[in-house]
Design a protein around this motif. Structure first.
Motif, mmCIF file in Angstrom:
data_model
loop_
_atom_site.group_PDB
_atom_site.id
_atom_site.type_symbol
_atom_site.label_atom_id
_atom_site.label_comp_id
_atom_site.label_asym_id
_atom_site.label_seq_id
_atom_site.Cartn_x
_atom_site.Cartn_y
_atom_site.Cartn_z
ATOM 1 N N PHE A 2 95.967 -22.098 -12.071
ATOM 2 C CA PHE A 2 96.373 -22.816 -10.873
ATOM 3 C C PHE A 2 97.127 -21.945 -9.869
ATOM 4 C CE2 PHE A 2 95.880 -25.775 -14.312
ATOM 5 C CZ PHE A 2 95.326 -26.907 -13.744
ATOM 6 N N LYS A 3 96.899 -22.256 -8.601
ATOM 7 C CA LYS A 3 97.672 -21.654 -7.521
ATOM 8 C C LYS A 3 99.098 -22.197 -7.551
ATOM 9 C CE LYS A 3 96.746 -22.794 -3.214
ATOM 10 N NZ LYS A 3 96.109 -22.822 -1.872
ATOM 11 N N VAL A 4 100.067 -21.342 -7.239
ATOM 12 C CA VAL A 4 101.485 -21.707 -7.307
ATOM 13 C C VAL A 4 102.165 -21.381 -5.986
ATOM 14 C CG1 VAL A 4 103.679 -21.219 -8.471
ATOM 15 C CG2 VAL A 4 101.562 -21.320 -9.801
ATOM 16 N N GLY A 5 103.083 -22.246 -5.577
ATOM 17 C CA GLY A 5 103.904 -21.976 -4.409
ATOM 18 C C GLY A 5 105.246 -21.402 -4.824
ATOM 19 N N PHE A 6 105.633 -20.265 -4.260
ATOM 20 C CA PHE A 6 106.877 -19.594 -4.631
ATOM 21 C C PHE A 6 107.994 -19.954 -3.654
ATOM 22 C CE2 PHE A 6 103.888 -17.324 -7.114
ATOM 23 C CZ PHE A 6 104.581 -16.692 -8.137
ATOM 24 N N LEU A 7 109.144 -20.320 -4.217
ATOM 25 C CA LEU A 7 110.326 -20.632 -3.426
ATOM 26 C C LEU A 7 111.228 -19.408 -3.354
ATOM 27 C CD1 LEU A 7 111.214 -24.112 -4.995
ATOM 28 C CD2 LEU A 7 109.658 -23.621 -3.084
ATOM 29 N N ASP A 8 111.973 -19.279 -2.259
ATOM 30 C CA ASP A 8 112.948 -18.189 -2.193
ATOM 31 C C ASP A 8 114.244 -18.630 -2.870
ATOM 32 O OD1 ASP A 8 114.361 -19.783 -0.374
ATOM 33 O OD2 ASP A 8 113.633 -18.688 1.374
ATOM 34 N N GLN A 9 115.221 -17.755 -2.904
ATOM 35 C CA GLN A 9 116.462 -18.034 -3.629
ATOM 36 C C GLN A 9 117.209 -19.228 -3.053
ATOM 37 O OE1 GLN A 9 119.122 -14.677 -3.814
ATOM 38 N NE2 GLN A 9 120.424 -15.625 -5.373
ATOM 39 N N VAL A 10 117.276 -19.320 -1.739
ATOM 40 C CA VAL A 10 118.007 -20.417 -1.093
ATOM 41 C C VAL A 10 117.304 -21.747 -1.339
ATOM 42 C CG1 VAL A 10 118.757 -21.369 1.119
ATOM 43 C CG2 VAL A 10 118.988 -18.910 0.670
ATOM 44 N N GLU A 11 115.980 -21.767 -1.176
ATOM 45 C CA GLU A 11 115.223 -23.007 -1.340
ATOM 46 C C GLU A 11 115.274 -23.501 -2.790
ATOM 47 O OE1 GLU A 11 112.930 -25.975 0.724
ATOM 48 O OE2 GLU A 11 114.276 -24.333 1.307
ATOM 49 N N THR A 12 115.330 -22.567 -3.737
ATOM 50 C CA THR A 12 115.404 -22.941 -5.151
ATOM 51 C C THR A 12 116.682 -23.726 -5.452
ATOM 52 O OG1 THR A 12 114.062 -21.063 -5.874
ATOM 53 C CG2 THR A 12 115.558 -22.010 -7.506
ATOM 54 N N GLN A 13 117.750 -23.387 -4.761
ATOM 55 C CA GLN A 13 119.044 -24.014 -5.036
ATOM 56 C C GLN A 13 119.211 -25.362 -4.348
ATOM 57 O OE1 GLN A 13 121.665 -20.885 -3.736
ATOM 58 N NE2 GLN A 13 121.441 -19.710 -5.640
ATOM 59 N N ARG A 14 118.285 -25.699 -3.471
ATOM 60 C CA ARG A 14 118.368 -26.977 -2.764
ATOM 61 C C ARG A 14 117.704 -28.084 -3.571
ATOM 62 N NH1 ARG A 14 116.663 -24.451 3.134
ATOM 63 N NH2 ARG A 14 118.749 -23.724 3.721
ATOM 64 N N ASP A 15 118.288 -29.246 -3.534
ATOM 65 C CA ASP A 15 117.755 -30.394 -4.271
ATOM 66 C C ASP A 15 116.823 -31.170 -3.348
ATOM 67 O OD1 ASP A 15 117.274 -32.328 -6.112
ATOM 68 O OD2 ASP A 15 119.181 -33.379 -5.841
ATOM 69 N N LYS A 16 115.530 -30.816 -3.416
ATOM 70 C CA LYS A 16 114.546 -31.426 -2.527
ATOM 71 C C LYS A 16 113.404 -32.030 -3.320
ATOM 72 C CE LYS A 16 114.892 -28.566 1.674
ATOM 73 N NZ LYS A 16 114.086 -27.691 2.566
ATOM 74 N N GLU A 17 112.759 -32.998 -2.726
ATOM 75 C CA GLU A 17 111.528 -33.518 -3.300
ATOM 76 C C GLU A 17 110.439 -32.443 -3.182
ATOM 77 O OE1 GLU A 17 111.115 -36.383 -4.849
ATOM 78 O OE2 GLU A 17 113.235 -36.907 -4.526
ATOM 79 N N PHE A 18 109.484 -32.484 -4.085
ATOM 80 C CA PHE A 18 108.436 -31.466 -4.156
ATOM 81 C C PHE A 18 107.767 -31.252 -2.795
ATOM 82 C CE2 PHE A 18 104.302 -29.682 -4.926
ATOM 83 C CZ PHE A 18 104.400 -28.929 -6.076
ATOM 84 N N GLU A 19 107.363 -32.333 -2.165
ATOM 85 C CA GLU A 19 106.592 -32.228 -0.922
ATOM 86 C C GLU A 19 107.415 -31.735 0.260
ATOM 87 O OE1 GLU A 19 107.769 -36.571 -1.615
ATOM 88 O OE2 GLU A 19 106.967 -34.879 -2.763
ATOM 89 N N HIS A 20 108.735 -31.703 0.119
ATOM 90 C CA HIS A 20 109.597 -31.259 1.214
ATOM 91 C C HIS A 20 110.072 -29.817 1.059
ATOM 92 C CE1 HIS A 20 110.614 -35.796 1.753
ATOM 93 N NE2 HIS A 20 109.548 -35.437 2.479
ATOM 94 N N CYS A 21 109.682 -29.161 -0.028
ATOM 95 C CA CYS A 21 110.112 -27.783 -0.258
ATOM 96 C C CYS A 21 109.357 -26.816 0.651
ATOM 97 C CB CYS A 21 109.867 -27.397 -1.722
ATOM 98 S SG CYS A 21 110.999 -28.199 -2.890
ATOM 99 N N ASN A 22 110.072 -25.829 1.153
ATOM 100 C CA ASN A 22 109.473 -24.807 2.002
ATOM 101 C C ASN A 22 108.989 -23.645 1.124
ATOM 102 O OD1 ASN A 22 110.038 -26.129 4.490
ATOM 103 N ND2 ASN A 22 112.181 -25.489 4.284
#
Length: 359
Positions: free
Chosen positions: A117-137
């Motif tokens: 499967f293709k995967v979306g990678f989050l940066d360090q700041v985005e990883t620490q944010r509590d967001k719903e899946f569809e709202h992650c950058n």
């Protein structure tokens, strides 16, 4: 039924919690998780066990391999061997799953086909944010070259004896199993229609590699060697590996026997001739039993011997750094003795290495 296997060692609790919470919220509950802890330090391991046991879909298994280098292949194989069929997905505690991942994965299941499967990678700041899946950058997306997150038909894996257990530390074992499955006639497809997983940021493992001895087990140039082994798998068209045994883990009783063994320890000075003779002559010819070895550096002995030999006009001994000794011994063990119960340790002062092994 989809079996989801987590190979794990020494990662923070929050990362695990984020991943398992995303499975807790799946729209399709037709899955079970095997969380295989391969030698996490005991204090942390207890916290990990307590955490994962709060999820009723998870089975926690602990391996007493804390004094062996990381072997993802064997960790996975130990779980794969226990499965009766169906499909298994190789997971990672870095993954956050979209709530319909299991539903889509089950729809993709076909005999004789593996899907990654293709995967979306989050940066360090985005990883620490509590967001719903569809709202992650998402910072960037994986390509078809990233082969680690794959759903396999269990029987196809068993036919080729699972993942190749030669691979230690990091690199190439995931691509290797794809290559061998293709050689065996299994179809391997890349799912890139949508992003069903997000990767939590962490520091690259390559950054942690050092050219000096460390308490944490390391082996210089192992990634390059693993890649060469992968090329060999591709060129040779091989399919079956681990021909003598696969998926076998050192038992708790075997580990305790090694830890409490009082056999007299053999000390080996860090000269090239002594290390080579031990690895290529002595070790191979030992009778069955438990043995303990200490590899050490003695600077005063080195200095005295060198002075005497220089005075006598004799060739000086070649002394190795303890990092060089570590790399020679560790590579030999994982290449030829990895199926034996053993422990391998670096002392706190980084001046001695200890090998205890059952032959």
């Amino acid at each position: 039924m989809l079996y989801i296997i987590y190979p794990y060692r020494n990662r923070e609790l929050k990362r695990i919690e984020n991943s398992l919470n995303s499975l807790k919220n799946q729209t399709n509950k037709s899955f079970t998780v095997y969380f295989v802890d391969s030698g996490t330090e005991h204090t942390l391991a207890k916290d990990v066990e307590n955490l994962v046991n709060t999820y009723d879909f998870v089975t926690y298994v602990y391996h007493n391999t804390q004094h062996q280098p990381w072997n993802k292949s064997r960790t996975l194989n130990s779980a794969i061997k226990s499965l009766d069929g169906g499909f298994c997905f190789v997971a990672d505690v870095d993954m956050i799953f979209r709530n319909d991942f299991v539903e889509i994965a089950n729809q993709l299941q076909k005999p004789n086909k593996a899907t990654y499967f293709k995967v979306g990678f989050l940066d360090q700041v985005e990883t620490q944010r509590d967001k719903e899946f569809e709202h992650c950058n998402i910072k960037f997306e994986s390509t078809s070259e990233a082969t680690g997150l794959t759903m396999f038909p269990v029987e196809n894996l068993k036919k080729i004896h699972g993942f190749d257990e030669f691979y230690h530390f990091w690199g190439s074992e995931d691509t290797d199993v794809h290559v061998r499955l293709k050689h065996s006639g299994c179809d391997v497809q890349f799912y890139d229609k949508d992003i069903l997983m997000l990767h939590q940021w962490h520091e690259s493992y390559r950054i942690k590699e050092q050219d000096k001895l460390t308490k944490e087990l390391q082996l210089s140039h192992i990634v390059r060697l693993n890649y060469r082994h992968l090329n060999h798998a591709n060129d040779s068209k091989r399919t079956i590996v681990n021909k003598s045994t696969w998926g076998n883990i050192m038992t708790k009783s075997q580990f305790q026997e090694l830890e409490t063994c009082d056999t007299e320890m053999t000390s080996i000075l860090n000269t090239l001739d002594r290390i080579q003779h031990f690895l290529y002559v002595e070790l191979h010819n030992l009778e069955p039993g438990i043995y303990r070895f200490r590899f050490y550096s003695n600077s005063s002995e080195k200095s005295l011997k060198q002075k005497i030999k220089k005075h006598l006009g004799k060739e000086n001994e070649v002394f190795l750094t303890m990092k060089e000794v570590n790399d020679m011994v560790l590579l030999h063990i994982i290449s030829f003795y990895r199926n034996k119960p053993y422990t391998y340790k670096v002392n706190d002062k980084l001046q001695e290495l200890y090998l205890t092994i059952t032959l």
